[in-house]
Design an enzyme around this catalytic site. Structure first.
Site, PDB file in Angstrom:
ATOM      1  N   CYS A   1       0.867  -1.179   0.000  1.00  0.00           N
ATOM      2  CA  CYS A   1       0.000   0.000   0.000  1.00  0.00           C
ATOM      3  C   CYS A   1       0.900   1.224   0.000  1.00  0.00           C
ATOM      4  O   CYS A   1       1.709   1.396   0.924  1.00  0.00           O
ATOM      5  CB  CYS A   1      -0.908   0.000   1.228  1.00  0.00           C
ATOM      6  SG  CYS A   1      -1.889   1.523   1.427  1.00  0.00           S
TER       7      CYS A   1
ATOM      8  N   CYS B   1     -13.212  16.731  10.656  1.00  0.00           N
ATOM      9  CA  CYS B   1     -12.696  15.832   9.623  1.00  0.00           C
ATOM     10  C   CYS B   1     -13.649  15.722   8.447  1.00  0.00           C
ATOM     11  O   CYS B   1     -13.372  14.983   7.497  1.00  0.00           O
ATOM     12  CB  CYS B   1     -12.413  14.445  10.208  1.00  0.00           C
ATOM     13  SG  CYS B   1     -13.859  13.644  10.931  1.00  0.00           S
TER      14      CYS B   1
END
Length: 409
Positions: free
Chosen positions: A160, A365
């Protein structure tokens, strides 16, 4: 009933970016939310979802006219039908921040009726190798990976590009029980912690997370921020970008600007990152009340801030705790809140505004939730006076904002 467009291939001119990692296009009178495209491009789109309403969703599977901001995705698992973890790998890092700034500005204008110029600031380290906390799914073959966008399908991976170096080494190359999930944390000391979580189980008619067991590491992560070392549950909440906690704490320190003897609230306080900053400012003659619904986070917070007697802990849902005498009878001078993605909501905003703090520092967020709550604060006589945005989640559509709200003069 209108025939579904699912799997239909259409050609569109891509319009503005929208919240959620896609852009807006229009075709035959309908809105199409397009992933893997950039504003101004001409692309062929394969429709992936269509419920028959005014809009549908699709993936750009061929670029006919590319944006100058388009780059080759650095990850082979990024693209239509593949891993859904990243949204903007096909855009340059500068363009990613510009897209996020446009989204924050649009949400403020649409939901809070504010025209606000937004600049998304980068954090140190670049757009890859940053994610220190990763949640993975296990496919039917036992291989770990990530879910496809808006799907339960697991895309097996062998690396990743946004994960912190070394974080996934104990997980990849092994097989795990199918349908399980894995939480992986690489802490500030470089130790990797892996927890295995079983499939959800039904209790009292509701699905709850399955049993968890530690497979790697001690289970206690050590993090560094706000001039402190923090020891906390490895699978508990902490900022995933290694520079984010310190950056946000510094902004809270500047904007809270508490004086010795002040009373402060730290709502949705987690393990007390912002409470530690506020406690330094108010001193032993002041007080900081932390409200947090996670019992584990409260336990970790009490241990980490045991040297700060001015900090008190209140476990429970914020909207309920704010109605108790400890809060209704003792109004704060400053309030800091860091709610989950859905935002604080009207009842919490009302309770904060009713207490009439001189400053509210809101860490967010999700820009849509932030804009809705700013609109609610405006109804109670508070206005947005400062805002900073940070690219704490490169390659994804997520962005972290900090807003300062003060009584309207």
């Amino acid at each position: 009933m209108t025939a579904t467009w699912k799997q239909r291939l259409i050609e569109v001119e891509v319009g503005a970016v929208a919240h959620g990692g896609h852009c807006v296009a229009r075709h035959e009178g309908r809105v199409v939310f397009v992933r893997h495209a950039l504003p101004g491009e001409r692309v062929r789109v394969r429709i992936t979802e269509d419920t028959g309403g005014s809009f549908c969703r699709g993936d750009a599977v061929e670029v006919l006219q590319a944006s100058p901001d388009r780059v080759e995705p650095p990850c082979p698992f990024s693209g239509p039908g593949l891993c859904g973890g990243c949204d903007w790998q096909h855009a340059s890092w500068e363009a990613q921040r510009e897209l996020k700034a446009a989204v924050v500005s649009e949400q403020l204008q649409r939901l809070a009726k504010l025209d606000w110029e937004v600049i998304v600031e980068d954090l140190p380290g670049g757009p890859t190798d940053w994610r220190t906390r990763v949640r993975m799914a296990v496919g039917p073959d036992g291989r770990p990976g990530f879910r496809a966008h808006r799907s339960h399908d697991v895309i097996a991976v062998d690396h990743c590009v946004i994960a912190a170096p070394g974080a996934l080494e104990p997980v990849l190359g092994r097989t795990w029980p199918p349908k399980f999930e894995l939480t992986v944390t690489r802490d500030a000391g470089g130790q990797v912690h892996v927890t295995e979580i079983g499939p959800p189980v039904v209790r009292r008619g509701r699905p709850v997370p399955g049993p968890a067991r530690r497979r790697e590491g001690s289970g206690t992560a050590t993090e560094l921020a706000a001039h402190r070392a923090w020891n906390l549950r490895a699978d508990g909440f902490w900022q995933v970008h290694p520079a984010a906690a310190d950056t946000l704490a510094a902004v809270v320190r500047d904007w809270a600007d508490c004086r010795p003897g002040d009373r402060a609230w730290d709502l949705y306080g987690g393990v007390g990152l912002f409470a530690s900053v506020l406690a330094e400012q108010v001193g032993e003659s002041g007080s900081v009340a932390v409200v947090e619904s996670s019992v584990g986070a409260v336990e970790d917070g009490k241990l980490n801030l045991s040297d700060l007697p001015q900090v008190s802990w209140h476990a429970g849902r914020t909207e309920q705790v704010l109605e108790t005498p400890d809060f209704t009878d003792l109004p704060p001078d400053v309030v800091v809140l860091d709610p989950p993605r859905k935002g604080a909501g009207r009842s919490v905003v009302t309770a904060i505004a009713r207490s009439r703090p001189v400053r509210v520092v809101y860490v967010a967020c999700d820009p849509a939730a932030l804009a809705r709550d700013i609109a609610s604060f405006a109804h109670h006589g508070y206005e947005l006076t400062q805002l900073r945005a940070f690219d704490a989640f490169p390659m994804t559509h997520h962005v972290e904002c900090v807003a300062l709200l003060e009584p309207v003069r």
